[in-house]
Design a protein around this motif. Structure first.
Motif, short mmCIF file in Angstrom:
data_model
loop_
_atom_site.label_atom_id
_atom_site.label_comp_id
_atom_site.label_asym_id
_atom_site.label_seq_id
_atom_site.Cartn_x
_atom_site.Cartn_y
_atom_site.Cartn_z
N PHE A 60 35.07 51.07 42.50
CA PHE A 60 36.01 51.25 41.40
C PHE A 60 36.07 50.02 40.50
O PHE A 60 36.33 50.14 39.29
CB PHE A 60 37.41 51.55 41.96
N GLU A 61 35.84 48.85 41.05
CA GLU A 61 35.95 47.61 40.28
C GLU A 61 34.60 47.12 39.73
O GLU A 61 34.50 46.00 39.27
CB GLU A 61 36.59 46.51 41.13
N ALA A 62 33.59 47.95 39.77
CA ALA A 62 32.30 47.56 39.21
C ALA A 62 32.43 47.36 37.70
O ALA A 62 33.29 47.99 37.05
CB ALA A 62 31.25 48.63 39.50
N PRO A 63 31.63 46.49 37.09
CA PRO A 63 31.70 46.29 35.64
C PRO A 63 31.54 47.62 34.89
O PRO A 63 30.74 48.47 35.28
CB PRO A 63 30.53 45.35 35.35
N MET A 64 32.32 47.78 33.82
CA MET A 64 32.22 48.99 32.99
C MET A 64 31.19 48.81 31.88
O MET A 64 30.41 49.70 31.59
CB MET A 64 33.58 49.33 32.40
N PHE A 69 48.88 47.74 24.99
CA PHE A 69 47.68 46.91 24.98
C PHE A 69 47.47 46.29 26.36
O PHE A 69 48.40 45.79 26.99
CB PHE A 69 47.81 45.79 23.95
N ARG A 70 46.22 46.29 26.82
CA ARG A 70 45.88 45.67 28.09
C ARG A 70 44.58 44.88 27.92
O ARG A 70 43.72 45.25 27.11
CB ARG A 70 45.68 46.73 29.17
N LEU A 71 44.47 43.78 28.66
CA LEU A 71 43.23 43.02 28.68
C LEU A 71 42.60 43.15 30.06
O LEU A 71 43.25 42.90 31.08
CB LEU A 71 43.48 41.54 28.37
N ILE A 72 41.36 43.55 30.09
CA ILE A 72 40.62 43.73 31.32
C ILE A 72 39.52 42.68 31.37
O ILE A 72 38.89 42.38 30.36
CB ILE A 72 39.97 45.13 31.38
N VAL A 92 49.40 51.94 34.42
CA VAL A 92 48.11 52.61 34.63
C VAL A 92 47.82 52.67 36.12
O VAL A 92 47.92 51.66 36.83
CB VAL A 92 46.98 51.87 33.89
N VAL A 93 47.48 53.85 36.59
CA VAL A 93 47.16 54.08 38.00
C VAL A 93 45.65 54.30 38.13
O VAL A 93 45.07 55.11 37.39
CB VAL A 93 47.92 55.30 38.56
N GLY A 94 45.03 53.57 39.05
CA GLY A 94 43.62 53.79 39.37
C GLY A 94 43.51 54.72 40.57
O GLY A 94 43.98 54.40 41.65
N VAL A 121 49.11 61.02 31.56
CA VAL A 121 48.03 61.09 30.58
C VAL A 121 46.73 60.71 31.29
O VAL A 121 46.61 59.61 31.84
CB VAL A 121 48.30 60.13 29.40
N ALA A 122 45.78 61.63 31.31
CA ALA A 122 44.56 61.45 32.10
C ALA A 122 43.45 60.80 31.28
O ALA A 122 43.30 61.07 30.09
CB ALA A 122 44.08 62.79 32.64
N LEU A 123 42.69 59.97 31.94
CA LEU A 123 41.44 59.43 31.39
C LEU A 123 40.28 60.01 32.19
O LEU A 123 40.36 60.12 33.42
CB LEU A 123 41.42 57.90 31.50
N PRO A 124 39.20 60.37 31.53
CA PRO A 124 38.05 60.93 32.26
C PRO A 124 37.12 59.86 32.82
O PRO A 124 35.96 60.13 33.11
CB PRO A 124 37.35 61.76 31.19
N PHE A 125 37.63 58.63 32.96
CA PHE A 125 36.84 57.53 33.50
C PHE A 125 37.81 56.55 34.14
O PHE A 125 39.03 56.68 34.02
CB PHE A 125 36.01 56.83 32.41
N ARG A 126 37.27 55.55 34.83
CA ARG A 126 38.10 54.54 35.49
C ARG A 126 38.32 53.36 34.57
O ARG A 126 37.48 53.05 33.72
CB ARG A 126 37.42 54.07 36.78
N LEU A 127 39.46 52.70 34.73
CA LEU A 127 39.73 51.43 34.09
C LEU A 127 39.90 50.39 35.17
O LEU A 127 40.69 50.57 36.10
CB LEU A 127 41.01 51.50 33.25
N ARG A 128 39.15 49.31 35.09
CA ARG A 128 39.25 48.27 36.11
C ARG A 128 40.65 47.67 36.14
O ARG A 128 41.41 47.74 35.17
CB ARG A 128 38.23 47.17 35.83
N SER A 129 40.98 47.07 37.27
CA SER A 129 42.28 46.43 37.42
C SER A 129 42.42 45.28 36.44
O SER A 129 41.44 44.62 36.08
CB SER A 129 42.46 45.89 38.84
N THR A 130 43.64 45.05 36.00
CA THR A 130 43.91 43.96 35.08
C THR A 130 45.26 43.35 35.39
O THR A 130 46.07 43.95 36.10
CB THR A 130 43.87 44.45 33.62
#
Length: 489
Positions: free
Chosen positions: A13-17, A42-45, A432-434, A459-468
Motif C-alpha cells: 500500500f505504501e509503494a511509490p505512486m 489539501f494534503r502533502l504526501i 482519509v482512510v486507506g 467519497v471513494a477513490l479508485p486508487f490508493r493514497l499513501r500515508s501522509t
C-alpha cells in the motif's frame, strides 16, 4: 538504466505512486456531501520520483512532496495531485535519477547539486493572504497555485525572510489574520539559530527576531497565544560532526533537560525567557492561550522521539513504548521568579496529530480531534493510525472514538465548521482512510459532534493514497485571499 525501488517499507500500500492525477467528480458511495462546503482539503504526501541511492532512506522525511487536494463545490468533490517542483525535484527530473543522499546530510549528495536547496516540501500546505505554500522545516517554502497545484517557486516574502529554513507548522491568529512562523537551524545546518517572524493579514513581514536555542535540535512546532510564543527545545539533537561522519542527522539524548523559550509576541530575541523541565520529546501543538499571567500550552509529548530511525545518542536500546505520545498541558507562570513549568496529562490514550477549531487559535478552547495509536481493550488489525477521536479538553463533554476498520489506516483529522459563525466544534471532520486489502482510499466526512454516527458522506477513490502527516482545509474565501480565518466557504 532500469528503475528499481528497494524492497523496504515502501511496498504494497505504501509503494511509490509516481503519478500526477486529475479526477473530476469523485463517487459518493454513501450519504451526501454538504453543499455548504466550498474550498479544498489539501494534503502533502511524500512520494519519491526516483529510487534513493542510499541504504537508510527515511520514509516520508526524504521523499519528494506530492501535493493533493479534494476540491469541494455544490456537493461535488474533484481531486487533483501534483508533484511540488522544488529545486531538488527539478534537478533530479532532469538527471533522471536521485542526486540527493541521506536525510539532512548535504555531504552525501552528488557533487552536481552542491549548494542547491535540499528541501522536499512534503509536510504541510499553508494558505495565507491569497497564497498557497508547500512547506518542510529544513528549507524555504514553495509557492503553488491554489487551484491548479502548479509550482510557482521558492518564496521569501519579497526578500524580507532571510532564514535558510522555515517551519512546517505556522499559526494564524484569527483575531488579526496575522501569520506567526519561525525557522530553526535558521543560519544553516546544525546551528542553534532560531528566527521568528510575523506577517500581517496582507502577507507583509512586520516583525523579525533571532535568538539562539540552548542546544541544537529539531524544533518541529510552536505554541502561540495572544501575547506569547512558546518554543519547545527538546533533545532530539542535531550535530554537524554527526553528519560529517555520515551518522544519523538526529539522535535522542535521554540526559538533556527540556527548555521552553517564551518570547513576547513581536518581542526581540534578548527578551526570551527559558523555563526548564524533565527530559521528554515534543510532538505537535494542540492549542495555547494565556490570561495575562499564566500561559496554558497544550502539546503531545513522549519519553523519546517518535521516530525509531533516530537512535539514542548513548547507544542504549530503542524502546517502542517510549515513543508513545500523550497530550499534556504545560502551565507557565510569567510572574514567577523561578525557571520551571508544571504539566498535567489531558487524555488517557496515546495520541498524535491533534487539531482544534482554528477559529480559536491563540484562545481558550474546548474542542480537539486527533489520531490514536492505541485503545486499550480494542484489538488492532493492521498498522499505523487506526482511530480518530474527539474530546473536550475541559471535560465538559465525553470523548468519542471512531475505528477506521480492520487493516485500514486513517489520516490526520481536519475540523471544518458547519458555517463561518457556527459554535466551536460544530461542523465536520475530514479524514482519509486507506483500505489496505482493497488497495484504495476513501475520504470520510464525519459529524464532529458525533463521530460514531454513520458518516455524513463517504467519497471513494479508485486508487490508493499513501500515508501522509498533515492535511488542511482552506475555504474558497481563504484561497482567494478574502480572509485568513478558517471557514466553511
Amino acid at each position: 538504466m532500469g528503475i528499481r525501488f528497494p524492497n523496504n517499507d515502501f511496498k504494497n500500500f505504501e509503494a511509490p505512486m509516481r503519478a500526477e492525477i486529475d479526477l473530476a467528480g469523485l463517487e459518493v458511495v454513501q450519504g451526501e456531501v454538504p453543499k455548504e462546503l466550498s474550498g479544498g482539503f489539501f494534503r502533502l504526501i511524500g512520494d519519491r520520483k526516483w529510487p534513493a541511492f542510499v541504504e537508510n532512506d527515511i520514509f516520508m522525511l526524504g521523499e519528494d512532496g506530492m501535493a493533493s487536494c479534494f476540491y469541494f463545490k455544490d456537493g461535488r468533490v474533484d481531486f487533483k495531485m501534483r508533484y511540488v517542483r522544488t529545486p531538488r525535484f527539478v534537478a533530479e527530473e532532469k538527471a533522471g535519477r536521485a542526486l540527493f543522499g541521506e536525510y539532512r546530510n548535504p555531504f552525501t549528495d552528488d557533487p552536481s547539486v552542491a549548494g542547491l536547496s535540499r528541501g522536499t516540501a512534503n509536510v504541510t500546505m499553508l494558505a495565507h493572504a491569497g497564497k498557497l505554500f508547500a512547506m518542510k522545516e529544513d528549507s524555504p517554502v514553495i509557492e503553488m497555485d491554489p487551484f491548479t497545484l502548479e509550482t510557482i517557486g521558492e518564496y521569501d516574502w519579497g526578500g524580507a525572510v532571510t532564514a535558510k529554513a522555515i517551519t512546517a507548522h505556522p499559526k494564524i491568529d484569527p483575531r488579526t489574520g496575522e501569520l506567526i512562523f519561525f525557522g530553526y537551524c535558521a543560519a544553516g545546518p546544525a546551528t542553534r539559530d532560531v528566527a521568528y517572524y510575523e506577517a500581517d493579514a496582507e502577507g507583509r513581514i512586520i516583525h523579525e527576531a533571532w535568538f539562539k536555542a540552548p542546544y541544537t535540535c529539531m524544533v518541529h512546532d510552536i505554541m502561540v497565544t495572544e501575547h506569547y510564543v512558546v518554543f519547545p527545545i527538546t533533545p532530539l539533537r542535531h550535530e554537524l560532526e554527526w553528519i560529517e561522519r555520515r551518522e544519523p542527522a538526529f539522535k535522542w539524548d535521554p540526559n538533556e533537560e527540556v527548555y521552553l523559550g517564551v518570547l513576547p509576541r513581536k518581542g526581540n530575541g534578548d527578551q526570551i525567557r527559558w523555563f526548564k523541565g524533565p527530559n521528554q520529546c515534543h510532538g505537535h501543538t494542540v492549542g495555547a492561550f494565556d490570561d495575562g499571567r499564566y500561559i496554558y500550552a497544550d502539546n503531545t509529548f513522549s519519553k523519546r522521539s517518535f521516530f525509531h530511525f533516530f537512535p539514542n545518542v548513548d547507544g542504549s536500546a530503542f524502546s517502542p513504548a517510549d515513543t508513545m505520545p500523550y497530550m499534556k498541558r504545560i502551565v507557565i507562570d510569567m510572574e514567577s521568579e523561578g525557571d520551571h513549568f508544571t504539566e498535567q496529562k489531558l487524555f488517557e490514550y496515546p495520541c498524535e496529530l491533534p487539531r482544534i477549531d482554528t477559529r480559536f487559535e491563540t484562545m481558550d478552547y474546548n474542542f480537539v480531534t486527533m489520531n490514536l495509536l492505541d485503545v486499550p481493550g480494542q484489538e488492532r488489525v493492521g498498522h499505523g493510525f487506526q482511530w480518530v477521536a474527539t474530546m473536550d479538553v475541559n471535560g465538559n463533554k465525553p470523548s468519542k472514538i471512531y475505528y477506521a476498520g480492520d487493516d485500514c489506516s486513517i489520516g490526520e483529522p481536519q475540523f471544518v465548521p458547519k458555517s463561518n459563525d457556527a459554535p466551536e466544534g460544530e461542523g465536520y471532520i475530514l479524514t482519509v482512510v486507506g483500505k489496505h486489502q482493497e488497495m484504495r482510499s476513501e475520504l470520510l466526512i464525519l459529524d464532529a459532534s458525533d463521530i460514531n454516527a454513520p458518516p455524513v458522506a463517504t467519497v471513494a477513490l479508485p486508487f490508493r493514497l499513501r500515508s501522509t502527516g498533515h492535511g488542511y482545509w482552506y475555504s474558497t474565501s481563504q484561497l482567494l485571499g478574502e480572509t485568513n480565518v478558517l471557514g466553511a466557504s
